[in-house]
Design a protein around this motif. Structure first.
Motif, short mmCIF file in Angstrom:
data_model
loop_
_atom_site.label_atom_id
_atom_site.label_comp_id
_atom_site.label_asym_id
_atom_site.label_seq_id
_atom_site.Cartn_x
_atom_site.Cartn_y
_atom_site.Cartn_z
N PRO A 1 0.82 -1.21 0.00
CA PRO A 1 0.00 0.00 0.00
C PRO A 1 0.85 1.26 0.00
CG PRO A 1 0.02 -1.03 2.17
CD PRO A 1 0.68 -1.99 1.23
N SER A 2 0.34 2.30 -0.64
CA SER A 2 1.07 3.56 -0.73
C SER A 2 1.01 4.32 0.58
CB SER A 2 0.47 4.43 -1.85
OG SER A 2 -0.89 4.72 -1.57
N PHE A 3 2.00 5.18 0.78
CA PHE A 3 1.99 6.03 1.98
C PHE A 3 2.34 7.46 1.60
CE2 PHE A 3 6.41 7.03 2.75
CZ PHE A 3 7.10 6.04 2.09
N ILE A 4 1.88 8.40 2.43
CA ILE A 4 2.12 9.82 2.19
C ILE A 4 2.60 10.45 3.49
CG2 ILE A 4 1.08 12.02 1.55
CD1 ILE A 4 -1.01 10.46 -0.04
N LEU A 5 3.72 11.18 3.41
CA LEU A 5 4.21 11.93 4.56
C LEU A 5 3.50 13.28 4.62
CD1 LEU A 5 8.05 11.24 4.42
CD2 LEU A 5 6.49 10.59 6.26
N ASP A 6 3.00 13.62 5.78
CA ASP A 6 2.31 14.89 6.00
C ASP A 6 3.21 15.79 6.83
OD1 ASP A 6 0.70 17.00 6.70
OD2 ASP A 6 -0.95 15.80 7.47
N ASN A 7 3.95 16.66 6.14
CA ASN A 7 4.93 17.50 6.81
C ASN A 7 4.29 18.47 7.80
OD1 ASN A 7 7.70 18.53 7.11
ND2 ASN A 7 6.87 20.38 6.19
N ARG A 8 3.14 19.02 7.44
CA ARG A 8 2.49 20.01 8.30
C ARG A 8 2.14 19.42 9.66
NH1 ARG A 8 -2.37 23.71 6.14
NH2 ARG A 8 -0.55 24.62 5.09
N ASN A 9 1.61 18.21 9.65
CA ASN A 9 1.15 17.58 10.89
C ASN A 9 2.13 16.55 11.44
OD1 ASN A 9 -1.43 18.93 10.92
ND2 ASN A 9 -2.00 17.61 9.20
N GLN A 10 3.29 16.43 10.81
CA GLN A 10 4.28 15.43 11.21
C GLN A 10 3.63 14.07 11.40
OE1 GLN A 10 8.09 17.66 13.30
NE2 GLN A 10 6.89 16.22 14.46
N ALA A 11 2.97 13.64 10.33
CA ALA A 11 2.23 12.38 10.38
C ALA A 11 2.45 11.62 9.08
CB ALA A 11 0.75 12.65 10.60
N ILE A 12 1.94 10.41 9.02
CA ILE A 12 2.02 9.60 7.82
C ILE A 12 0.67 8.94 7.59
CG2 ILE A 12 2.94 7.63 9.10
CD1 ILE A 12 4.42 6.79 6.57
N LYS A 13 0.25 8.87 6.33
CA LYS A 13 -0.99 8.21 5.97
C LYS A 13 -0.67 7.01 5.09
CE LYS A 13 -4.01 12.28 6.18
NZ LYS A 13 -4.93 13.13 5.40
N ILE A 14 -1.27 5.89 5.41
CA ILE A 14 -1.10 4.67 4.63
C ILE A 14 -2.47 4.28 4.10
CG2 ILE A 14 -0.47 2.23 4.67
CD1 ILE A 14 1.60 2.89 6.77
N GLU A 15 -2.56 4.16 2.79
CA GLU A 15 -3.84 3.91 2.12
C GLU A 15 -4.87 4.95 2.52
OE1 GLU A 15 -4.64 -0.26 3.16
OE2 GLU A 15 -4.17 -0.76 1.09
N GLY A 16 -4.40 6.18 2.68
CA GLY A 16 -5.29 7.28 3.01
C GLY A 16 -5.68 7.38 4.46
N LYS A 17 -5.21 6.45 5.28
CA LYS A 17 -5.58 6.46 6.70
C LYS A 17 -4.36 6.83 7.55
CE LYS A 17 -9.02 2.80 6.05
NZ LYS A 17 -9.42 1.43 6.46
N LEU B 1 3.50 10.38 15.07
CA LEU B 1 4.96 10.23 15.12
C LEU B 1 5.55 11.32 15.99
CD1 LEU B 1 5.56 9.68 11.31
CD2 LEU B 1 5.76 7.92 13.07
N THR B 2 6.58 10.99 16.75
CA THR B 2 7.32 12.01 17.49
C THR B 2 8.16 12.81 16.49
OG1 THR B 2 9.26 10.63 17.87
CG2 THR B 2 7.46 10.48 19.48
N ASN B 3 8.69 13.93 16.92
CA ASN B 3 9.53 14.74 16.05
C ASN B 3 10.74 13.94 15.57
OD1 ASN B 3 10.46 17.28 14.83
ND2 ASN B 3 12.03 17.24 16.42
N LEU B 4 11.36 13.18 16.47
CA LEU B 4 12.53 12.37 16.11
C LEU B 4 12.16 11.29 15.10
CD1 LEU B 4 15.55 12.00 16.86
CD2 LEU B 4 14.83 10.32 18.55
N GLU B 5 11.03 10.65 15.30
CA GLU B 5 10.59 9.60 14.39
C GLU B 5 10.28 10.17 13.01
OE1 GLU B 5 8.50 6.99 17.99
OE2 GLU B 5 7.27 8.10 16.55
#
Length: 227
Positions: A132-148, A153-157
């Motif tokens: 499945p594809s994933f997208i890094l969300d820089n604004r929220n420091q998060a990651i979405k996999i298959e849109g979810k 994530l912590t800042n370090l992660e």
């Protein structure tokens, strides 16, 4: 029958070995564990004496985790909570000290191996599937996999994952990761990097024993796979 290898960092009580011999074949292996040895093992036991051997035990855990997802248990008669946490963060599946009985040791090892075998038998084949594809969300420091979204994530992660994403499909060495994330000269702090990767995998991988996204490149570093 299960196949267990054990590494002696100190002299051990033979009763530990005898307690699991009814259900397992047991073989001693040295600290320079080869991938060939690990291929035939369902689990590895590391025998340590006390907390003074934490560095040696940690190095063995890292060597195993670079090559295999085999079950790992640390046995040390004298072990404080800090050592236990370090071992678990590096990828050990459990610890055992002199406050626990041999029956507890035997049952926790056998139960873990039984569950592992069932999971492997039930695991669906992924060879012909696209991960499945994933997208890094820089604004929220998060990651979405298959849109979810996954767990936060912590800042370090997030910075570590971003570094791997910037080098997608290429190995990023331990030295490169450490100096980019901690902004210090690298002096073989693999355990810090392994700890961060352990937590990232726990948040983004469906099965941490068979990672799809972050692969360990033996003795070099980590690679974020193209998806």
């Amino acid at each position: 029958m299960y196949h267990i290898g054990y590494v002696k960092l100190s002299e051990i009580e033979e009763e530990y070995i005898h307690s699991i011999k009814k259900e397992c074949s047991v073989e001693e292996i040295n600290q320079n564990i080869s991938s060939q040895q690990l291929k035939t093992k369902d689990g590895i036991i590391i025998f340590s004496k006390n907390d003074e051997m934490i560095c040696a035990a940690s190095e063995v855990i890292l060597k195993i985790r670079e090559q295999s997802n085999a079950f790992i248990r640390i046995i040390a008669p004298q072990m404080n909570n800090i050592s236990k946490v370090v071992f678990l963060q590096l990828g050990a599946d459990g610890t055992f000290d002199d406050e626990q009985s041999l029956d507890i040791l035997r049952l926790t090892i056998i139960n873990a191996l039984k569950r592992r075998m069932v999971e492997q038998q039930e695991k669906p084949e992924r060879s012909n599937e696209e991960p499945p594809s994933f997208i890094l969300d820089n604004r929220n420091q998060a990651i979405k996999i298959e849109g979810k979204p996954t767990a936060p994530l912590t800042n370090l992660e997030y910075r570590t994952l971003q570094l791997l994403a910037d080098n997608l499909g290429n190995t990023v060495t331990y030295e490169e990761i450490y100096e980019a994330i901690w902004h210090q000269k690298y002096t073989d702090e693999k355990y810090k990097i392994a700890n961060v990767m352990f937590h990232i995998r726990g948040k983004i991988e469906e099965d941490t024993s068979n990672p799809v996204y972050i692969k360990t490149v033996r003795s070099k570093g980590y690679l974020l796979c193209e998806v």
